[in-house]
Design a protein around this motif. Structure first.
Motif, PDB file in Angstrom:
ATOM      1  N   ALA A  43       7.480  -8.063   7.177  1.00 36.10           N
ATOM      2  CA  ALA A  43       7.879  -8.148   8.807  1.00 36.10           C
ATOM      3  C   ALA A  43       6.457  -7.983   9.669  1.00 36.10           C
ATOM      4  O   ALA A  43       6.416  -8.716  10.657  1.00 36.10           O
ATOM      5  CB  ALA A  43       9.265  -6.821   9.675  1.00 36.10           C
ATOM      6  N   THR A  44       5.757  -7.832   8.343  1.00 35.61           N
ATOM      7  CA  THR A  44       4.364  -7.719   8.593  1.00 35.61           C
ATOM      8  C   THR A  44       3.183  -8.192   8.106  1.00 35.61           C
ATOM      9  O   THR A  44       1.906  -7.958   8.823  1.00 35.61           O
ATOM     10  CB  THR A  44       4.055  -6.387   8.537  1.00 35.61           C
ATOM     11  N   PHE A  68       4.140 -12.119  -0.905  1.00 37.79           N
ATOM     12  CA  PHE A  68       3.961 -12.692   0.829  1.00 37.79           C
ATOM     13  C   PHE A  68       2.649 -13.355   1.466  1.00 37.79           C
ATOM     14  O   PHE A  68       1.922 -13.337   2.513  1.00 37.79           O
ATOM     15  CB  PHE A  68       4.146 -11.171   1.873  1.00 37.79           C
ATOM     16  N   GLU A  69       1.981 -13.209   0.066  1.00 32.81           N
ATOM     17  CA  GLU A  69       0.962 -14.004  -0.176  1.00 32.81           C
ATOM     18  C   GLU A  69      -0.234 -13.177   0.625  1.00 32.81           C
ATOM     19  O   GLU A  69      -1.550 -13.583   1.210  1.00 32.81           O
ATOM     20  CB  GLU A  69       0.882 -15.363   0.545  1.00 32.81           C
ATOM     21  N   ARG A  97      -9.253  -9.057   8.807  1.00 26.79           N
ATOM     22  CA  ARG A  97      -7.907  -9.326   8.156  1.00 26.79           C
ATOM     23  C   ARG A  97      -7.419  -8.415   7.227  1.00 26.79           C
ATOM     24  O   ARG A  97      -5.865  -9.080   7.209  1.00 26.79           O
ATOM     25  CB  ARG A  97      -8.246 -10.906   6.941  1.00 26.79           C
ATOM     26  N   THR A  98      -7.693  -7.299   7.567  1.00 28.18           N
ATOM     27  CA  THR A  98      -7.226  -6.233   7.482  1.00 28.18           C
ATOM     28  C   THR A  98      -6.082  -5.333   7.794  1.00 28.18           C
ATOM     29  O   THR A  98      -5.835  -5.793   9.458  1.00 28.18           O
ATOM     30  CB  THR A  98      -7.591  -4.821   7.152  1.00 28.18           C
ATOM     31  N   ARG A  99      -4.334  -6.211   7.728  1.00 28.01           N
ATOM     32  CA  ARG A  99      -3.422  -5.381   8.822  1.00 28.01           C
ATOM     33  C   ARG A  99      -2.919  -3.943   8.502  1.00 28.01           C
ATOM     34  O   ARG A  99      -1.913  -4.174   8.951  1.00 28.01           O
ATOM     35  CB  ARG A  99      -2.223  -5.670   7.119  1.00 28.01           C
ATOM     36  N   GLY A 100      -3.008  -3.695   7.386  1.00 29.17           N
ATOM     37  CA  GLY A 100      -2.734  -2.130   7.463  1.00 29.17           C
ATOM     38  C   GLY A 100      -2.819  -1.308   6.208  1.00 29.17           C
ATOM     39  O   GLY A 100      -4.086  -1.571   5.219  1.00 29.17           O
ATOM     40  N   ALA A 128      -6.708   2.483  16.250  1.00 31.27           N
ATOM     41  CA  ALA A 128      -7.591   2.454  16.783  1.00 31.27           C
ATOM     42  C   ALA A 128      -7.844   1.277  16.337  1.00 31.27           C
ATOM     43  O   ALA A 128      -8.525   0.160  17.019  1.00 31.27           O
ATOM     44  CB  ALA A 128      -8.772   3.100  16.651  1.00 31.27           C
ATOM     45  N   ARG A 129      -7.227   0.476  14.738  1.00 32.99           N
ATOM     46  CA  ARG A 129      -7.677  -0.573  14.461  1.00 32.99           C
ATOM     47  C   ARG A 129      -6.648  -1.514  14.996  1.00 32.99           C
ATOM     48  O   ARG A 129      -5.938  -2.583  14.541  1.00 32.99           O
ATOM     49  CB  ARG A 129      -8.476  -0.736  13.000  1.00 32.99           C
ATOM     50  N   ARG A 130      -5.688  -1.081  15.672  1.00 33.57           N
ATOM     51  CA  ARG A 130      -4.612  -1.820  15.705  1.00 33.57           C
ATOM     52  C   ARG A 130      -3.094  -2.272  14.154  1.00 33.57           C
ATOM     53  O   ARG A 130      -2.784  -3.400  14.206  1.00 33.57           O
ATOM     54  CB  ARG A 130      -4.477  -2.927  16.680  1.00 33.57           C
ATOM     55  N   GLY A 131      -3.613  -1.743  13.174  1.00 36.47           N
ATOM     56  CA  GLY A 131      -3.148  -1.796  12.269  1.00 36.47           C
ATOM     57  C   GLY A 131      -1.487  -1.530  12.130  1.00 36.47           C
ATOM     58  O   GLY A 131      -1.034  -0.734  12.910  1.00 36.47           O
TER      59      GLY A 131
END
Length: 166
Positions: A43-44, A68-69, A97-100, A128-131
């Protein structure tokens, strides 16, 4: 998503044990924690997204991200920091490109806990990074001399993975 009565009971557990007001609609019941991790990452994660996680970490987590690549960037941790990442490490490693961030408390394989203040700092850094913050809490009941806690006490939109099996 699971039986409504079970989802309500799980939400009630978090309310009674941790004082967290968790809506049963946020609870998803899966056949095991690995299934929950797969759903959370599906999902993320978009192809090319980066996930930060401590090194060492549970080895399968890397493979789940790769399914998920996504890519994993390990954050070197040591005994001096209880084998858990710091907010400063996360901030320094965070890229476009950091997601979380994915952590575990208690950790697998080290068994260490993330202290509540440290978890709050990690959550604030990710927010703060919307991760996305994924916290594996499947060993939550295995604490000795320290009261168990949950990431939901610090970051109400964290994705928390827990399990009945441990």
């Amino acid at each position: 998503l699971g039986l409504p009565a079970l989802r309500e009971a799980i939400a009630g557990h978090y309310r009674e044990r941790f004082g967290v007001d968790l809506s049963p609609e946020r609870v998803v019941v899966t056949p095991g924690a690995s299934g929950a991790l797969m759903l959370a990452l599906a999902a993320t994660t978009d192809p090319g997204d980066r996930w930060l996680m401590p090194d060492p970490t549970y080895p399968s987590n890397r493979h789940l991200v790769r399914a998920f690549e996504g890519r994993v960037e390990g954050l070197p941790v040591s005994a001096a920091q209880a084998y858990q990442p710091t907010a400063e490490q996360v901030a320094a490693a965070w890229g476009e490109r950091t997601r979380g961030l994915m952590v575990a408390s208690p950790s697998n394989p080290t068994g260490t806990l993330i202290a509540p203040a440290q978890l709050s700092a990690l959550a604030a850094t990710v927010r703060a990074r919307r991760g996305v913050l994924i916290v594996d809490e499947i060993y939550q009941g295995l604490t000795y001399g320290v009261e168990a806690s949950t990431a939901l006490q610090h970051f109400d939109d964290a994705i928390v993975i827990n399990s009945f099996s441990k």
